[in-house]
Motif scaffolding. Structure first.
Motif, PDB file in Angstrom:
ATOM      1  N   GLU A  86      -8.774  -0.508  -8.192  1.00 22.45           N
ATOM      2  CA  GLU A  86      -8.132  -1.134  -7.084  1.00 22.45           C
ATOM      3  C   GLU A  86      -6.404  -1.502  -7.686  1.00 22.45           C
ATOM      4  OE1 GLU A  86     -11.031  -1.532  -7.918  1.00 22.45           O
ATOM      5  OE2 GLU A  86     -12.293  -1.940  -6.286  1.00 22.45           O
ATOM      6  N   GLU A  87      -6.493  -2.173  -8.864  1.00 21.37           N
ATOM      7  CA  GLU A  87      -5.013  -2.768  -9.287  1.00 21.37           C
ATOM      8  C   GLU A  87      -4.369  -1.726  -9.856  1.00 21.37           C
ATOM      9  OE1 GLU A  87      -5.698  -7.185 -10.622  1.00 21.37           O
ATOM     10  OE2 GLU A  87      -7.534  -6.065 -11.047  1.00 21.37           O
ATOM     11  N   ASN A  88      -4.985  -0.543 -10.488  1.00 21.48           N
ATOM     12  CA  ASN A  88      -4.470   0.558 -11.270  1.00 21.48           C
ATOM     13  C   ASN A  88      -4.081   1.695 -10.508  1.00 21.48           C
ATOM     14  OD1 ASN A  88      -4.566  -1.589 -13.334  1.00 21.48           O
ATOM     15  ND2 ASN A  88      -6.543  -0.761 -13.951  1.00 21.48           N
ATOM     16  N   GLU A  89      -4.825   2.833 -10.724  1.00 23.02           N
ATOM     17  CA  GLU A  89      -4.710   4.053  -9.843  1.00 23.02           C
ATOM     18  C   GLU A  89      -4.389   3.661  -8.507  1.00 23.02           C
ATOM     19  OE1 GLU A  89      -6.920   3.444 -12.178  1.00 23.02           O
ATOM     20  OE2 GLU A  89      -7.258   4.756 -13.901  1.00 23.02           O
ATOM     21  N   GLY A  90      -5.194   2.711  -8.112  1.00 22.26           N
ATOM     22  CA  GLY A  90      -5.173   2.772  -6.675  1.00 22.26           C
ATOM     23  C   GLY A  90      -3.791   2.076  -6.364  1.00 22.26           C
ATOM     24  N   VAL A  91      -3.221   1.184  -6.900  1.00 21.30           N
ATOM     25  CA  VAL A  91      -1.696   0.678  -6.672  1.00 21.30           C
ATOM     26  C   VAL A  91      -0.750   2.042  -6.884  1.00 21.30           C
ATOM     27  CG1 VAL A  91      -0.109  -0.897  -7.038  1.00 21.30           C
ATOM     28  CG2 VAL A  91      -2.238  -1.499  -6.985  1.00 21.30           C
ATOM     29  N   LEU A 106       3.099   5.670  -4.693  1.00 18.83           N
ATOM     30  CA  LEU A 106       3.858   7.181  -4.430  1.00 18.83           C
ATOM     31  C   LEU A 106       3.639   7.685  -3.087  1.00 18.83           C
ATOM     32  CD1 LEU A 106       1.946   8.424  -7.565  1.00 18.83           C
ATOM     33  CD2 LEU A 106       4.380   8.046  -7.288  1.00 18.83           C
ATOM     34  N   LEU A 107       2.644   7.087  -2.057  1.00 25.78           N
ATOM     35  CA  LEU A 107       2.573   7.446  -0.880  1.00 25.78           C
ATOM     36  C   LEU A 107       3.412   6.615  -0.046  1.00 25.78           C
ATOM     37  CD1 LEU A 107      -1.336   8.116  -0.674  1.00 25.78           C
ATOM     38  CD2 LEU A 107       0.672  10.171  -0.713  1.00 25.78           C
ATOM     39  N   SER A 108       4.368   5.572  -0.504  1.00 31.69           N
ATOM     40  CA  SER A 108       4.763   4.726   0.299  1.00 31.69           C
ATOM     41  C   SER A 108       6.397   5.395   0.806  1.00 31.69           C
ATOM     42  CB  SER A 108       4.968   3.366  -0.310  1.00 31.69           C
ATOM     43  OG  SER A 108       5.651   3.411  -1.300  1.00 31.69           O
ATOM     44  N   SER A 109       6.747   4.809   1.873  1.00 34.89           N
ATOM     45  CA  SER A 109       8.164   5.206   2.177  1.00 34.89           C
ATOM     46  C   SER A 109       9.156   4.747   0.959  1.00 34.89           C
ATOM     47  CB  SER A 109       8.389   4.575   3.507  1.00 34.89           C
ATOM     48  OG  SER A 109       8.296   3.367   3.523  1.00 34.89           O
ATOM     49  N   THR A 115       8.732   9.634  -8.227  1.00 35.62           N
ATOM     50  CA  THR A 115       7.581  10.628  -8.708  1.00 35.62           C
ATOM     51  C   THR A 115       6.871   9.840  -9.950  1.00 35.62           C
ATOM     52  OG1 THR A 115       8.945  11.724 -10.076  1.00 35.62           O
ATOM     53  CG2 THR A 115       8.424  12.791  -7.896  1.00 35.62           C
ATOM     54  N   ILE A 116       5.867  10.133 -10.166  1.00 31.65           N
ATOM     55  CA  ILE A 116       5.061   9.668 -11.359  1.00 31.65           C
ATOM     56  C   ILE A 116       5.681  10.387 -12.581  1.00 31.65           C
ATOM     57  CG2 ILE A 116       3.175  10.968 -11.403  1.00 31.65           C
ATOM     58  CD1 ILE A 116       2.268   7.984 -11.872  1.00 31.65           C
ATOM     59  N   GLN A 117       5.731   9.769 -13.725  1.00 34.66           N
ATOM     60  CA  GLN A 117       6.350  10.388 -14.802  1.00 34.66           C
ATOM     61  C   GLN A 117       5.196  11.047 -15.741  1.00 34.66           C
ATOM     62  OE1 GLN A 117       7.245   8.077 -18.692  1.00 34.66           O
ATOM     63  NE2 GLN A 117       9.086   9.135 -18.843  1.00 34.66           N
ATOM     64  N   LYS A 118       5.405  12.441 -15.615  1.00 36.30           N
ATOM     65  CA  LYS A 118       4.343  13.055 -16.206  1.00 36.30           C
ATOM     66  C   LYS A 118       4.193  12.776 -17.639  1.00 36.30           C
ATOM     67  CE  LYS A 118       4.390  16.700 -12.587  1.00 36.30           C
ATOM     68  NZ  LYS A 118       4.949  17.994 -12.017  1.00 36.30           N
ATOM     69  N   ARG A 119       2.989  13.070 -18.026  1.00 40.53           N
ATOM     70  CA  ARG A 119       2.477  12.881 -19.398  1.00 40.53           C
ATOM     71  C   ARG A 119       3.553  13.629 -20.421  1.00 40.53           C
ATOM     72  NH1 ARG A 119      -3.513  13.619 -21.512  1.00 40.53           N
ATOM     73  NH2 ARG A 119      -3.325  12.829 -23.651  1.00 40.53           N
ATOM     74  N   LYS A 120       3.836  14.747 -19.869  1.00 40.86           N
ATOM     75  CA  LYS A 120       4.757  15.469 -20.838  1.00 40.86           C
ATOM     76  C   LYS A 120       6.147  15.005 -21.358  1.00 40.86           C
ATOM     77  CE  LYS A 120       6.410  18.973 -17.715  1.00 40.86           C
ATOM     78  NZ  LYS A 120       7.922  18.514 -17.336  1.00 40.86           N
ATOM     79  N   ASP A 121       6.449  14.241 -20.163  1.00 43.36           N
ATOM     80  CA  ASP A 121       7.892  13.558 -20.463  1.00 43.36           C
ATOM     81  C   ASP A 121       7.582  12.220 -20.951  1.00 43.36           C
ATOM     82  OD1 ASP A 121       8.706  15.731 -19.088  1.00 43.36           O
ATOM     83  OD2 ASP A 121       8.651  14.937 -17.158  1.00 43.36           O
ATOM     84  N   GLN A 122       6.539  11.592 -21.213  1.00 38.44           N
ATOM     85  CA  GLN A 122       6.473  10.359 -21.736  1.00 38.44           C
ATOM     86  C   GLN A 122       6.711  10.515 -23.182  1.00 38.44           C
ATOM     87  OE1 GLN A 122       2.250   9.335 -21.016  1.00 38.44           O
ATOM     88  NE2 GLN A 122       2.799   8.987 -18.698  1.00 38.44           N
ATOM     89  N   VAL A 123       7.130   9.021 -23.713  1.00 34.84           N
ATOM     90  CA  VAL A 123       7.396   8.803 -25.155  1.00 34.84           C
ATOM     91  C   VAL A 123       6.358   9.251 -26.141  1.00 34.84           C
ATOM     92  CG1 VAL A 123       9.034   6.897 -24.950  1.00 34.84           C
ATOM     93  CG2 VAL A 123       6.541   6.542 -24.923  1.00 34.84           C
TER      94      VAL A 123
END
Ligand SMILES: C[S@@+](CC[C@H](N)C(=O)[O-])C[C@H]1O[C@@H](n2cnc3c(N)ncnc32)[C@H](O)[C@@H]1O
Length: 594
Positions: free
Chosen positions: A440-445, A450-453, A461-469
């Protein structure tokens, strides 16, 4: 009040104040003794308590000295026999007289304890105590055994190489973290972390708090997982200023400062170093934050917004026009915290089990004093020593007894603060983290955000894994999904998979030596966010009432509407009860994200 009465008072905690021992000591301003002295006395006496308990019981001290409670007897015996300075009281002080009368007998029992333990010298005995070897009852839990002492080398002040050559000269390097986890408590071994730069692991009970490097802010105690957010945010001078929205005690703030500084100082024809703007709503915690920032020599980079609510910071203010990155580590349930290695048990002597010395009178103690608790079999106090992150539940979060309700309130607040961050017009990166294990506090939030206005209209958008440090894209443990928590139809399978793959989780009690933790990053490409575009879920900058906060949340869909209404009914009732009680009672939320 003498040092010993004050220490006994802290331990008795009659006012039932929450938080760690350290915060109880440091928050109370009307004590005569210095907080550092009080803290040192209590923690050292606790370490020695398995030995001193037996020494006191065998000496019959408590039967003879009715003025002494078990706690006082333990503290005084510690200073009499172990402390370099002896008992810190004038020669004619009633407590000093009460303990020094028994010096010979206590000393003899202490020597017997040392010899029967097989320690030929006092130094060897002290080492064993520091290693916790005499604390036979303290069988470490799985999580404790597997939780190393993580140390971040503060690159604002020093380098990893310098620290290895000075503070850790004589320490043996281990390539495998498991060798640290299985090493004796204070063995001189270290491991260089492979995910986070400048991070070292040591055995759990190593005491570096007295090292000059710690006192000078060259090294900072920070759990590995807690280093993920600043590292994942990856701020560069090109990003501009960075906001830390929920900053105290400041580990992530100083980490951000170190990353920024390392990048700026290497640039040719350097413009100004961007600053870190650190918000902390709680005034007391803001004081700790300010001290930490100064100690880390990050004060030229960090501006502390003491006592200021990030939710009230106006995204359109010119002050924040250059803000390109935001780190959010808001209050959470703290369910990922591991049992701290520095939680110790103070073993208290029992008053009636010793052979009674000649002439001892058998007066009863008064009911209710500390001695009552202590004369029960196996009396002990559990001391949560470190105040690494404990925090108050934000005032706007209603007090709930049930976990589900608490998670609704927390995640509502977390979603709100995340959506607020998304409204900063020039922000391009955000990290969101918690030391919670709850969906609820993690993936839920994250999914709700991401769906919020605020996200859809702002282009987040979410930073994709391939773009992470580099150090984190290879991190094995990713997000999890809990069916029936959110309406997954709104998300779509691909979206859900991407989101989960982008989320980073740490588990507690594994060979990775982390606490339970969660972090995800958001990115925005393209133009800046127009504040006039549609209604963000966080449009109202004013604090909502607890009722409004609860009504805002509509993310969980495991119940049908009538169930949800029922729950909201409970929440509304709770919320209004909370409003009435708000100023009377503050519930402590134990978290440890730093
Ligand atoms: C989990 S702790 C942060 C730990 C910190 N990031 C670290 O690594 O040391 C959350 C902090 O946010 C503060 N906080 C909560 N709500 C806030 C708000 N609306 N504005 C600013 N600070 C807030 C709390 O008082 C608490 O000190």
């Amino acid at each position: 009040m003498s040092l010993y009465y004050e220490a006994a008072d802290v331990l008795a905690n009659t006012a039932n104040v929450g938080g760690s021992l350290k915060s109880r000591i440091y928050k109370k301003s009307d004590r005569k003794s210095s907080p550092a002295q009080l803290y040192a006395l209590v923690t050292e006496a606790a370490k020695w308590s398995p030995v001193l308990k037996v020494v006191i019981e065998k000496s019959g001290l408590l039967e003879e000295e009715k003025k002494l409670t078990p706690v006082l007897a333990l503290l005084l015996t510690h200073d009499l026999l172990v402390s370099k300075g002896g008992v810190a009281a004038p020669a004619n002080h009633v407590l000093k007289l009460a303990i020094t009368r028994h010096k010979a007998r206590l000393g003899a029992e202490f020597t017997k304890a040392r010899i029967s333990g097989g320690y030929t010298t006092l130094a060897a005995f002290k080492n064993a105590v520091n290693d916790g070897k005499l604390n036979s009852e303290e069988e470490p839990t799985q999580a404790t055994v597997r939780h190393p002492r993580w140390v971040r080398v503060n690159s604002v002040k020093t380098t990893l190489e310098d620290q290895l050559a000075t503070t850790f000269a004589g320490f043996e390097k281990k390539d495998d973290l498991r060798d640290i986890l299985s090493a004796p408590g204070s063995a001189k071994v270290y491991h260089i972390d492979s995910n986070i730069p400048h991070l070292l692991a040591f055995p759990s009970r190593i005491d570096l708090s007295k090292s000059p490097a710690y006192a000078k802010g060259q090294i900072i105690f920070q759990d590995k997982a807690s280093c993920f957010p600043a590292y994942l945010l990856d701020p560069t001078p090109e990003d501009g200023d960075v906001i830390d929205g929920c900053a105290a005690p400041g580990n992530k703030t100083t980490h951000l400062a170190a990353i920024l500084q390392s990048r700026t100082s290497h640039r040719v024809g350097d413009a100004r170093t961007p600053s870190v703007i650190a918000f902390e709503k709680d005034n007391f915690r803001a004081g700790t934050l300010t001290k930490m920032v100064k100690l880390a020599s990050a004060d030229s980079i960090v501006t502390v917004k003491a006592g200021q609510d990030f939710l009230l910071a106006r995204p359109d203010s010119t002050e924040f026009a250059n803000v390109g990155a935001i780190l959010l580590d808001p209050s959470c349930s703290g369910s990922g915290i591991v049992g701290r290695d520095d939680t110790v048990k103070m073993h208290l002597p029992e008053g009636s089990t010793s052979e009674r010395p000649k002439g001892a009178k058998g007066k009863k103690r008064k009911r209710g004093d500390v001695s009552d608790k202590a004369t029960k079999p196996s009396a002990s106090l559990r001391l949560d020593l470190e105040d690494t992150t404990p925090e108050d539940t934000p005032e706007e979060i209603p007090i709930h007894d049930r976990l589900g309700e608490r998670l609704v309130a927390l995640s509502t607040f977390q979603l709100k603060i995340l959506a607020h961050a998304m409204r900063f017009p020039n922000a391009r990166k955000i990290t969101y983290s918690t030391c919670s294990v709850h969906f609820e506090e993690n993936e839920g939030v994250v999914s709700q955000a991401l769906l919020s206005s605020a996200a859809t209209q702002g282009g987040w958008t979410i930073q994709k894994r391939k773009d992470q440090v580099a150090g984190l894209k290879n991190w094995r443990k990713r997000g999890i999904w809990e069916e029936h928590q959110l309406e997954s139809s709104k998300l779509g399978d691909h979206f859900r998979e991407d989101v989960l793959d982008a989320c980073i989780r740490c588990e507690k009690g594994t060979n990775e030596g982390t606490m339970g933790f969660f972090v995800a990053a958001f990115v925005r490409h393209g133009g800046s966010y127009s504040l006039n575009e549609g209604r963000s879920i966080n449009e109202a900058v004013e604090e909502p009432t607890p009722e409004e906060e609860l009504e805002e949340w509509n993310g969980f869909s495991d119940e049908d509407t009538s169930e949800a209404k029922k729950r909201n009914g409970v929440n509304e009732q709770k919320a209004s009860e909370h409003k009435a009680k708000k100023n009377k009672k503050r519930r402590k939320s134990k978290t440890s994200c730093n």
